[in-house]
Motif scaffolding. Structure first.
Motif, PDB file in Angstrom:
ATOM      1  N   PHE A  63      15.614  22.530 -37.521  1.00  0.00           N
ATOM      2  CA  PHE A  63      15.395  21.647 -36.382  1.00  0.00           C
ATOM      3  C   PHE A  63      16.677  21.495 -35.569  1.00  0.00           C
ATOM      4  O   PHE A  63      16.660  21.558 -34.346  1.00  0.00           O
ATOM      5  CB  PHE A  63      14.894  20.281 -36.871  1.00  0.00           C
ATOM      6  N   ARG A  64      17.798  21.319 -36.260  1.00  0.00           N
ATOM      7  CA  ARG A  64      19.080  21.140 -35.585  1.00  0.00           C
ATOM      8  C   ARG A  64      19.436  22.361 -34.727  1.00  0.00           C
ATOM      9  O   ARG A  64      19.901  22.232 -33.593  1.00  0.00           O
ATOM     10  CB  ARG A  64      20.189  20.892 -36.614  1.00  0.00           C
ATOM     11  N   LEU A  65      19.198  23.551 -35.260  1.00  0.00           N
ATOM     12  CA  LEU A  65      19.554  24.769 -34.544  1.00  0.00           C
ATOM     13  C   LEU A  65      18.614  25.076 -33.380  1.00  0.00           C
ATOM     14  O   LEU A  65      18.991  25.766 -32.436  1.00  0.00           O
ATOM     15  CB  LEU A  65      19.599  25.957 -35.506  1.00  0.00           C
ATOM     16  N   ASN A  66      17.385  24.581 -33.447  1.00  0.00           N
ATOM     17  CA  ASN A  66      16.386  24.895 -32.418  1.00  0.00           C
ATOM     18  C   ASN A  66      16.051  23.715 -31.522  1.00  0.00           C
ATOM     19  O   ASN A  66      15.089  23.779 -30.763  1.00  0.00           O
ATOM     20  CB  ASN A  66      15.103  25.427 -33.080  1.00  0.00           C
ATOM     21  N   ILE A  67      16.810  22.632 -31.599  1.00  0.00           N
ATOM     22  CA  ILE A  67      16.467  21.414 -30.868  1.00  0.00           C
ATOM     23  C   ILE A  67      16.516  21.620 -29.354  1.00  0.00           C
ATOM     24  O   ILE A  67      15.757  20.986 -28.615  1.00  0.00           O
ATOM     25  CB  ILE A  67      17.366  20.239 -31.312  1.00  0.00           C
ATOM     26  N   GLU A  68      17.360  22.536 -28.871  1.00  0.00           N
ATOM     27  CA  GLU A  68      17.442  22.779 -27.427  1.00  0.00           C
ATOM     28  C   GLU A  68      16.183  23.438 -26.885  1.00  0.00           C
ATOM     29  O   GLU A  68      15.905  23.368 -25.692  1.00  0.00           O
ATOM     30  CB  GLU A  68      18.658  23.660 -27.086  1.00  0.00           C
ATOM     31  N   ASP A  69      15.423  24.105 -27.751  1.00  0.00           N
ATOM     32  CA  ASP A  69      14.224  24.826 -27.323  1.00  0.00           C
ATOM     33  C   ASP A  69      12.962  23.973 -27.385  1.00  0.00           C
ATOM     34  O   ASP A  69      11.873  24.474 -27.109  1.00  0.00           O
ATOM     35  CB  ASP A  69      14.023  26.068 -28.203  1.00  0.00           C
ATOM     36  N   ILE A  70      13.087  22.701 -27.761  1.00  0.00           N
ATOM     37  CA  ILE A  70      11.932  21.827 -27.935  1.00  0.00           C
ATOM     38  C   ILE A  70      11.902  20.805 -26.805  1.00  0.00           C
ATOM     39  O   ILE A  70      12.930  20.253 -26.433  1.00  0.00           O
ATOM     40  CB  ILE A  70      11.994  21.118 -29.303  1.00  0.00           C
ATOM     41  N   LYS A  71      10.717  20.563 -26.264  1.00  0.00           N
ATOM     42  CA  LYS A  71      10.575  19.550 -25.214  1.00  0.00           C
ATOM     43  C   LYS A  71      11.031  18.197 -25.731  1.00  0.00           C
ATOM     44  O   LYS A  71      10.843  17.862 -26.898  1.00  0.00           O
ATOM     45  CB  LYS A  71       9.118  19.469 -24.754  1.00  0.00           C
ATOM     46  N   VAL A  72      11.595  17.387 -24.836  1.00  0.00           N
ATOM     47  CA  VAL A  72      12.217  16.120 -25.210  1.00  0.00           C
ATOM     48  C   VAL A  72      11.201  14.979 -25.152  1.00  0.00           C
ATOM     49  O   VAL A  72      10.294  14.982 -24.330  1.00  0.00           O
ATOM     50  CB  VAL A  72      13.407  15.828 -24.272  1.00  0.00           C
ATOM     51  N   GLY A  73      11.382  13.990 -26.055  1.00  0.00           N
ATOM     52  CA  GLY A  73      10.584  12.771 -26.007  1.00  0.00           C
ATOM     53  C   GLY A  73       9.474  12.710 -27.033  1.00  0.00           C
ATOM     54  O   GLY A  73       8.460  12.058 -26.796  1.00  0.00           O
ATOM     55  N   TYR A  74       9.649  13.354 -28.185  1.00  0.00           N
ATOM     56  CA  TYR A  74       8.601  13.381 -29.199  1.00  0.00           C
ATOM     57  C   TYR A  74       9.152  12.984 -30.567  1.00  0.00           C
ATOM     58  O   TYR A  74      10.304  13.263 -30.886  1.00  0.00           O
ATOM     59  CB  TYR A  74       7.989  14.780 -29.309  1.00  0.00           C
ATOM     60  N   ASP A  75       8.292  12.343 -31.343  1.00  0.00           N
ATOM     61  CA  ASP A  75       8.540  12.141 -32.764  1.00  0.00           C
ATOM     62  C   ASP A  75       7.834  13.273 -33.494  1.00  0.00           C
ATOM     63  O   ASP A  75       6.631  13.484 -33.290  1.00  0.00           O
ATOM     64  CB  ASP A  75       7.985  10.793 -33.241  1.00  0.00           C
TER      65      ASP A  75
ATOM     66  N   ILE B 169       5.558  24.467 -33.821  1.00  0.00           N
ATOM     67  CA  ILE B 169       6.051  23.911 -32.563  1.00  0.00           C
ATOM     68  C   ILE B 169       5.388  24.620 -31.376  1.00  0.00           C
ATOM     69  O   ILE B 169       5.028  23.988 -30.382  1.00  0.00           O
ATOM     70  CB  ILE B 169       7.589  23.997 -32.503  1.00  0.00           C
ATOM     71  N   LYS B 170       5.177  25.930 -31.495  1.00  0.00           N
ATOM     72  CA  LYS B 170       4.471  26.664 -30.440  1.00  0.00           C
ATOM     73  C   LYS B 170       3.010  26.233 -30.363  1.00  0.00           C
ATOM     74  O   LYS B 170       2.464  26.081 -29.267  1.00  0.00           O
ATOM     75  CB  LYS B 170       4.565  28.171 -30.688  1.00  0.00           C
ATOM     76  N   LYS B 171       2.361  26.031 -31.511  1.00  0.00           N
ATOM     77  CA  LYS B 171       0.979  25.558 -31.530  1.00  0.00           C
ATOM     78  C   LYS B 171       0.842  24.221 -30.815  1.00  0.00           C
ATOM     79  O   LYS B 171      -0.133  23.953 -30.127  1.00  0.00           O
ATOM     80  CB  LYS B 171       0.478  25.380 -32.972  1.00  0.00           C
ATOM     81  N   ALA B 172       1.840  23.352 -31.022  1.00  0.00           N
ATOM     82  CA  ALA B 172       1.813  22.022 -30.417  1.00  0.00           C
ATOM     83  C   ALA B 172       2.161  22.050 -28.932  1.00  0.00           C
ATOM     84  O   ALA B 172       1.992  21.039 -28.243  1.00  0.00           O
ATOM     85  CB  ALA B 172       2.791  21.100 -31.166  1.00  0.00           C
ATOM     86  N   GLY B 173       2.639  23.188 -28.436  1.00  0.00           N
ATOM     87  CA  GLY B 173       2.984  23.304 -27.026  1.00  0.00           C
ATOM     88  C   GLY B 173       4.306  22.649 -26.679  1.00  0.00           C
ATOM     89  O   GLY B 173       4.527  22.280 -25.525  1.00  0.00           O
ATOM     90  N   LEU B 174       5.201  22.535 -27.644  1.00  0.00           N
ATOM     91  CA  LEU B 174       6.484  21.883 -27.419  1.00  0.00           C
ATOM     92  C   LEU B 174       7.634  22.860 -27.268  1.00  0.00           C
ATOM     93  O   LEU B 174       8.781  22.437 -27.116  1.00  0.00           O
ATOM     94  CB  LEU B 174       6.799  20.914 -28.570  1.00  0.00           C
ATOM     95  N   TYR B 175       7.358  24.133 -27.340  1.00  0.00           N
ATOM     96  CA  TYR B 175       8.421  25.139 -27.307  1.00  0.00           C
ATOM     97  C   TYR B 175       8.724  25.498 -25.870  1.00  0.00           C
ATOM     98  O   TYR B 175       7.835  25.826 -25.095  1.00  0.00           O
ATOM     99  CB  TYR B 175       7.974  26.369 -28.097  1.00  0.00           C
ATOM    100  N   ASN B 176       9.998  25.433 -25.463  1.00  0.00           N
ATOM    101  CA  ASN B 176      10.395  25.667 -24.075  1.00  0.00           C
ATOM    102  C   ASN B 176      10.499  27.142 -23.714  1.00  0.00           C
ATOM    103  O   ASN B 176      10.381  27.498 -22.554  1.00  0.00           O
ATOM    104  CB  ASN B 176      11.741  24.993 -23.774  1.00  0.00           C
TER     105      ASN B 176
END
Length: 111
Positions: A66-78, A103-110
């Motif tokens: 999660f730490r290494l990929n946090i920049e690729d995830i949309k912001v504002g989610y638990d 994360i891709k399934k959830a649509g949160l991947y940038n």
């Protein structure tokens, strides 16, 4: 960037109750939009998965991915990851692929 954690039982329950879930063979992901404008990570590993050494290793792998990929995830989610029994003994790459898949399934991947 820091990894903000979900630690309180009430916060976990809120994500479980109000959030959406996605799953694959190694992990389950619950997501819930928060009003804080940051991503927060929660990790749950049952005693059924293994003894404490195994459970803590899985938690470390999830947290590091999660730490290494946090920049690729949309912001504002638990995000709450729940480890399944099959995650016992899996490698870093297998956990990473499983997390990215969810994360891709959830649509949160940038990307």
């Amino acid at each position: 960037m820091d990894v903000y954690r979900i630690k309180k039982n009430a916060e976990f329950r809120a994500v479980y109750r109000r959030g959406k879930s996605f799953s694959n063979n190694l992990l389950v992901l619950y997501i819930y939009r928060n009003k804080k404008g940051i991503n927060r990570l929660g990790i749950s590993v049952s005693k059924k998965v293994g003894k404490s050494v195994i459970r803590n290793r899985i938690k470390r792998l999830i947290k590091e991915n999660f730490r290494l990929n946090i920049e690729d995830i949309k912001v504002g989610y638990d995000l709450v990851f729940i480890a399944r029994n099959l995650s016992n003994g899996k490698s870093y790459i297998e956990i990473e692929n499983s997390m990215k898949n969810l994360i891709k399934k959830a649509g949160l991947y940038n990307k």
